[in-house]
Design a protein around this motif. Sequence first.
Motif, PDB file in Angstrom:
ATOM      1  N   TRP A   1       8.109 -28.225 -41.898  1.00 44.17           N
ATOM      2  CA  TRP A   1       8.689 -29.415 -41.291  1.00 44.17           C
ATOM      3  C   TRP A   1       9.601 -30.084 -42.313  1.00 44.17           C
ATOM      4  O   TRP A   1       9.203 -30.310 -43.456  1.00 44.17           O
ATOM      5  N   MET A   2      10.820 -30.355 -41.941  1.00 39.93           N
ATOM      6  CA  MET A   2      11.820 -31.029 -42.788  1.00 39.93           C
ATOM      7  C   MET A   2      12.122 -30.268 -44.078  1.00 39.93           C
ATOM      8  O   MET A   2      12.546 -30.847 -45.053  1.00 39.93           O
ATOM      9  N   GLY A   3      11.896 -28.971 -44.112  1.00 42.10           N
ATOM     10  CA  GLY A   3      12.206 -28.193 -45.302  1.00 42.10           C
ATOM     11  C   GLY A   3      12.402 -26.733 -44.978  1.00 42.10           C
ATOM     12  O   GLY A   3      12.103 -25.870 -45.791  1.00 42.10           O
ATOM     13  N   GLY A   4      12.921 -26.440 -43.794  1.00 39.32           N
ATOM     14  CA  GLY A   4      13.066 -25.063 -43.357  1.00 39.32           C
ATOM     15  C   GLY A   4      14.380 -24.409 -43.746  1.00 39.32           C
ATOM     16  O   GLY A   4      14.580 -23.236 -43.486  1.00 39.32           O
ATOM     17  N   GLY A   5      15.268 -25.168 -44.369  1.00 40.50           N
ATOM     18  CA  GLY A   5      16.566 -24.620 -44.726  1.00 40.50           C
ATOM     19  C   GLY A   5      16.647 -24.181 -46.177  1.00 40.50           C
ATOM     20  O   GLY A   5      16.144 -24.853 -47.073  1.00 40.50           O
ATOM     21  N   PHE A   6      17.268 -23.030 -46.395  1.00 40.31           N
ATOM     22  CA  PHE A   6      17.560 -22.529 -47.743  1.00 40.31           C
ATOM     23  C   PHE A   6      19.082 -22.508 -47.830  1.00 40.31           C
ATOM     24  O   PHE A   6      19.731 -21.661 -47.229  1.00 40.31           O
ATOM     25  N   ARG A   7      19.654 -23.473 -48.525  1.00 34.94           N
ATOM     26  CA  ARG A   7      21.113 -23.597 -48.609  1.00 34.94           C
ATOM     27  C   ARG A   7      21.619 -23.046 -49.928  1.00 34.94           C
ATOM     28  O   ARG A   7      21.137 -23.390 -50.997  1.00 34.94           O
ATOM     29  N   ILE A   8      22.622 -22.195 -49.818  1.00 37.59           N
ATOM     30  CA  ILE A   8      23.318 -21.675 -50.990  1.00 37.59           C
ATOM     31  C   ILE A   8      24.696 -22.314 -51.011  1.00 37.59           C
ATOM     32  O   ILE A   8      25.447 -22.216 -50.039  1.00 37.59           O
ATOM     33  N   LYS A   9      24.986 -22.966 -52.115  1.00 42.61           N
ATOM     34  CA  LYS A   9      26.299 -23.582 -52.283  1.00 42.61           C
ATOM     35  C   LYS A   9      27.078 -22.741 -53.285  1.00 42.61           C
ATOM     36  O   LYS A   9      26.586 -22.433 -54.370  1.00 42.61           O
ATOM     37  N   ALA A  10      28.275 -22.353 -52.884  1.00 40.14           N
ATOM     38  CA  ALA A  10      29.148 -21.571 -53.755  1.00 40.14           C
ATOM     39  C   ALA A  10      30.101 -22.522 -54.466  1.00 40.14           C
ATOM     40  O   ALA A  10      30.880 -23.216 -53.823  1.00 40.14           O
ATOM     41  N   LEU A  11      30.005 -22.575 -55.771  1.00 44.51           N
ATOM     42  CA  LEU A  11      30.864 -23.447 -56.561  1.00 44.51           C
ATOM     43  C   LEU A  11      32.148 -22.690 -56.894  1.00 44.51           C
ATOM     44  O   LEU A  11      32.365 -22.236 -58.001  1.00 44.51           O
ATOM     45  N   SER A  12      32.990 -22.567 -55.887  1.00 46.70           N
ATOM     46  CA  SER A  12      34.172 -21.724 -55.986  1.00 46.70           C
ATOM     47  C   SER A  12      35.422 -22.472 -56.424  1.00 46.70           C
ATOM     48  O   SER A  12      36.390 -21.855 -56.845  1.00 46.70           O
TER      49      SER A  12
END
Length: 131
Positions: free
Chosen positions: A60-71
């Motif tokens: 709950w409220m933590g189901g996302g795994f976000r990858i940010k590309a510092l491009s």
Amino acid sequence: MWYKIMEVTEWFGEMSERYRLVKDFNRAAKNSFIVGVAPTLLEAKITKGDSNYRHAFSKWMGGGFRIKALSGRMLEKNELVEIGRVVLDNEILTRKMVALGWDTLEVHANQGYNGAKWALKDHASIGGYIN
């Protein structure tokens, strides 16, 4: 009463495993960038996720795994998909993420508004036969 203590202990153990996976991903991504294996620095964090992608083990409220590309620039959709494939093509990693409560994989650049997201359960070969 003792079963309640066990539930709390298991919850904290699982949370530490989730944070360890994020930390290990970030360390590997940083090292790959530094030695020149990866052209873009990636950074993962836990997010809310997409409620449409929830499954029985979603956090709950933590189901996302976000990858940010510092491009340093906006990335095209195909570039975001290519980054996402690094995770999605690794069935063991995808299954581990599902088991630890993630339901959504998100990939974004540090500039622009483009992003891509996937339901992890669709890439974990759930419900099939084990070889």
